[in-house]
Design a protein around this motif. Structure first.
Motif, PDB file in Angstrom:
ATOM      1  N   PHE A  91       0.839  -1.193   0.000  1.00 24.61           N
ATOM      2  CA  PHE A  91       0.000   0.000   0.000  1.00 24.61           C
ATOM      3  C   PHE A  91       0.872   1.241   0.000  1.00 24.61           C
ATOM      4  O   PHE A  91       1.993   1.243   0.502  1.00 24.61           O
ATOM      5  CB  PHE A  91      -0.917   0.013   1.224  1.00 24.61           C
ATOM      6  CG  PHE A  91      -1.888  -1.122   1.247  1.00 24.61           C
ATOM      7  CD1 PHE A  91      -3.101  -1.023   0.598  1.00 24.61           C
ATOM      8  CD2 PHE A  91      -1.579  -2.294   1.907  1.00 24.61           C
ATOM      9  CE1 PHE A  91      -3.995  -2.068   0.605  1.00 24.61           C
ATOM     10  CE2 PHE A  91      -2.460  -3.353   1.921  1.00 24.61           C
ATOM     11  CZ  PHE A  91      -3.673  -3.241   1.269  1.00 24.61           C
ATOM     12  N   THR A  92       0.340   2.309  -0.571  1.00 24.83           N
ATOM     13  CA  THR A  92       0.986   3.612  -0.545  1.00 24.83           C
ATOM     14  C   THR A  92      -0.117   4.654  -0.494  1.00 24.83           C
ATOM     15  O   THR A  92      -1.309   4.308  -0.534  1.00 24.83           O
ATOM     16  CB  THR A  92       1.892   3.818  -1.769  1.00 24.83           C
ATOM     17  OG1 THR A  92       2.604   5.058  -1.637  1.00 24.83           O
ATOM     18  CG2 THR A  92       1.081   3.864  -3.051  1.00 24.83           C
ATOM     19  N   ASP A  93       0.252   5.911  -0.388  1.00 25.80           N
ATOM     20  CA  ASP A  93      -0.772   6.942  -0.396  1.00 25.80           C
ATOM     21  C   ASP A  93      -1.551   6.868  -1.704  1.00 25.80           C
ATOM     22  O   ASP A  93      -0.968   6.707  -2.784  1.00 25.80           O
ATOM     23  CB  ASP A  93      -0.125   8.324  -0.244  1.00 25.80           C
ATOM     24  CG  ASP A  93      -1.153   9.406   0.017  1.00 25.80           C
ATOM     25  OD1 ASP A  93      -1.891   9.749  -0.919  1.00 25.80           O
ATOM     26  OD2 ASP A  93      -1.218   9.913   1.145  1.00 25.80           O
ATOM     27  N   ARG A  94      -2.838   7.004  -1.647  1.00 26.55           N
ATOM     28  CA  ARG A  94      -3.678   6.844  -2.834  1.00 26.55           C
ATOM     29  C   ARG A  94      -3.326   7.843  -3.935  1.00 26.55           C
ATOM     30  O   ARG A  94      -3.446   7.554  -5.126  1.00 26.55           O
ATOM     31  CB  ARG A  94      -5.159   6.980  -2.448  1.00 26.55           C
ATOM     32  CG  ARG A  94      -6.112   6.616  -3.581  1.00 26.55           C
ATOM     33  CD  ARG A  94      -7.542   6.671  -3.120  1.00 26.55           C
ATOM     34  NE  ARG A  94      -8.466   6.436  -4.225  1.00 26.55           N
ATOM     35  CZ  ARG A  94      -9.774   6.546  -4.119  1.00 26.55           C
ATOM     36  NH1 ARG A  94     -10.316   6.868  -2.943  1.00 26.55           N
ATOM     37  NH2 ARG A  94     -10.547   6.332  -5.169  1.00 26.55           N
ATOM     38  N   ARG A  95      -2.872   9.024  -3.566  1.00 27.88           N
ATOM     39  CA  ARG A  95      -2.503  10.033  -4.553  1.00 27.88           C
ATOM     40  C   ARG A  95      -1.347   9.566  -5.428  1.00 27.88           C
ATOM     41  O   ARG A  95      -1.149  10.078  -6.532  1.00 27.88           O
ATOM     42  CB  ARG A  95      -2.124  11.347  -3.864  1.00 27.88           C
ATOM     43  CG  ARG A  95      -3.246  12.008  -3.093  1.00 27.88           C
ATOM     44  CD  ARG A  95      -2.752  13.293  -2.429  1.00 27.88           C
ATOM     45  NE  ARG A  95      -2.323  14.253  -3.427  1.00 27.88           N
ATOM     46  CZ  ARG A  95      -3.128  15.136  -4.010  1.00 27.88           C
ATOM     47  NH1 ARG A  95      -4.406  15.150  -3.717  1.00 27.88           N
ATOM     48  NH2 ARG A  95      -2.671  15.978  -4.902  1.00 27.88           N
ATOM     49  N   CYS A  96      -0.575   8.587  -4.953  1.00 33.82           N
ATOM     50  CA  CYS A  96       0.581   8.120  -5.702  1.00 33.82           C
ATOM     51  C   CYS A  96       0.210   7.153  -6.819  1.00 33.82           C
ATOM     52  O   CYS A  96       1.003   6.948  -7.744  1.00 33.82           O
ATOM     53  CB  CYS A  96       1.571   7.442  -4.765  1.00 33.82           C
ATOM     54  SG  CYS A  96       2.167   8.502  -3.416  1.00 33.82           S
ATOM     55  N   VAL A  97      -0.981   6.543  -6.750  1.00 32.72           N
ATOM     56  CA  VAL A  97      -1.364   5.527  -7.736  1.00 32.72           C
ATOM     57  C   VAL A  97      -2.733   5.773  -8.362  1.00 32.72           C
ATOM     58  O   VAL A  97      -3.129   5.037  -9.272  1.00 32.72           O
ATOM     59  CB  VAL A  97      -1.358   4.118  -7.107  1.00 32.72           C
ATOM     60  CG1 VAL A  97       0.040   3.722  -6.690  1.00 32.72           C
ATOM     61  CG2 VAL A  97      -2.328   4.036  -5.934  1.00 32.72           C
ATOM     62  N   ASP A  98      -3.473   6.778  -7.890  1.00 34.20           N
ATOM     63  CA  ASP A  98      -4.847   6.990  -8.353  1.00 34.20           C
ATOM     64  C   ASP A  98      -5.021   8.434  -8.809  1.00 34.20           C
ATOM     65  O   ASP A  98      -5.116   9.358  -8.005  1.00 34.20           O
ATOM     66  CB  ASP A  98      -5.834   6.668  -7.232  1.00 34.20           C
ATOM     67  CG  ASP A  98      -7.279   6.644  -7.710  1.00 34.20           C
ATOM     68  OD1 ASP A  98      -7.541   7.108  -8.846  1.00 34.20           O
ATOM     69  OD2 ASP A  98      -8.142   6.175  -6.951  1.00 34.20           O
ATOM     70  N   CYS A  99      -5.082   8.646 -10.134  1.00 39.64           N
ATOM     71  CA  CYS A  99      -5.189  10.009 -10.668  1.00 39.64           C
ATOM     72  C   CYS A  99      -6.535  10.659 -10.377  1.00 39.64           C
ATOM     73  O   CYS A  99      -6.670  11.873 -10.455  1.00 39.64           O
ATOM     74  CB  CYS A  99      -4.937  10.003 -12.171  1.00 39.64           C
ATOM     75  SG  CYS A  99      -6.071   8.945 -13.126  1.00 39.64           S
ATOM     76  N   PHE A 100      -7.544   9.871 -10.026  1.00 33.45           N
ATOM     77  CA  PHE A 100      -8.877  10.426  -9.796  1.00 33.45           C
ATOM     78  C   PHE A 100      -8.939  11.338  -8.573  1.00 33.45           C
ATOM     79  O   PHE A 100      -9.869  12.134  -8.443  1.00 33.45           O
ATOM     80  CB  PHE A 100      -9.901   9.299  -9.644  1.00 33.45           C
ATOM     81  CG  PHE A 100     -10.264   8.626 -10.932  1.00 33.45           C
ATOM     82  CD1 PHE A 100     -11.346   9.047 -11.669  1.00 33.45           C
ATOM     83  CD2 PHE A 100      -9.505   7.566 -11.407  1.00 33.45           C
ATOM     84  CE1 PHE A 100     -11.679   8.430 -12.866  1.00 33.45           C
ATOM     85  CE2 PHE A 100      -9.826   6.939 -12.598  1.00 33.45           C
ATOM     86  CZ  PHE A 100     -10.918   7.372 -13.338  1.00 33.45           C
TER      87      PHE A 100
END
Length: 242
Positions: A215-224
């Motif tokens: 897992f990582t911060d969502r901003r790092c893998v999710d452009c939405f």
């Protein structure tokens, strides 16, 4: 970053201008992931590629001018306006405007002197009032009238004008000082059911393959999650990303 606008009428018949602008930019996150999480089943699926329309690596975001900018060429040589300030954008920690490709679209309208004076008064009233020593609001008489009650005062102005458009594209390599720098995208090994609802993203671990993930911060893998981005790519966009 400051954007400027220069214009002129070769026939010297236009002296007053009104400008607006639109912003569109392509968001690219730091890490590409083939994994997606289904919050209903709480399962991880490994079925995303850059060719799938629901990939979370590329998105598009947009914004637009909340007001307008005015130009007056009456005091300019040859009726030209040179380097009029149009828009200024500042880099912030979570602003993804310059993460990949940015586009500013300037929209120009030639207007009458009466329309210019009206919108200039609107601008002065909106920017100069509110304080104890602020100027007294300017009276604004538009060109809208009540046909059933001529004495009733109506505030507003209708214009009809051709729209001229100019677009400029900016690549992230051209603006090193404006490039978006995300927060540290470190691995956060936690249980999926407990951590993902709190804003974490999931991605495959290095070259381990199989079902291994972290897992990582969502901003790092999710452009939405960047600037309300989505998959609505502008029709004039110059690349083929999905």
């Amino acid at each position: 970053m400051q954007f400027y606008l220069s214009t002129h009428d070769p026939d010297q018949g236009t002296e007053y201008y009104l400008w607006k602008y639109d912003e569109n930019w392509e968001v690219r996150v730091q890490y590409y992931t083939t994994l997606r999480y289904d919050p209903v089943t709480k399962q991880i699926f490994d079925d995303m590629t850059l060719e799938t329309s629901h990939n979370t690596y590329y998105c598009w975001a947009k914004d637009y001018s909340k007001g307008y900018v005015l130009g007056n060429a009456t005091q300019q040589a040859g009726g030209r306006i040179v380097n009029a300030p149009l828009y200024r954008v500042s880099r912030t920690m979570y602003d993804s405007r310059f993460s990949y490709l940015y586009c500013l679209t300037a929209k120009q309208y030639a207007i009458s002197k009466e329309a210019y004076l009206y919108f200039e008064n609107v601008r002065k009233n909106s920017e100069s009032t509110g304080g104890l020593f602020s100027p007294i609001p300017v009276e604004m008489d538009g060109n809208i009238h009540c046909v059933t009650n001529p004495e009733e005062r109506i505030i507003g102005y209708i214009i009809a004008a051709d729209e001229s458009i100019k677009r400029v594209f900016i690549n992230m390599e051209d603006t090193p000082d404006m490039i978006y720098h995300p927060e540290d995208c470190t691995e956060i090994p936690q249980a999926l059911e407990n951590r993902y609802p709190y804003g974490l993203g999931v991605w495959k671990k290095g070259d381990l393959g199989g079902s291994a993930y972290d897992f990582t911060d969502r901003r790092c893998v999710d452009c939405f999650v960047h600037n309300n981005a989505n998959k609505d790519k502008p029709e004039y966009w110059p690349n083929d990303h999905k």
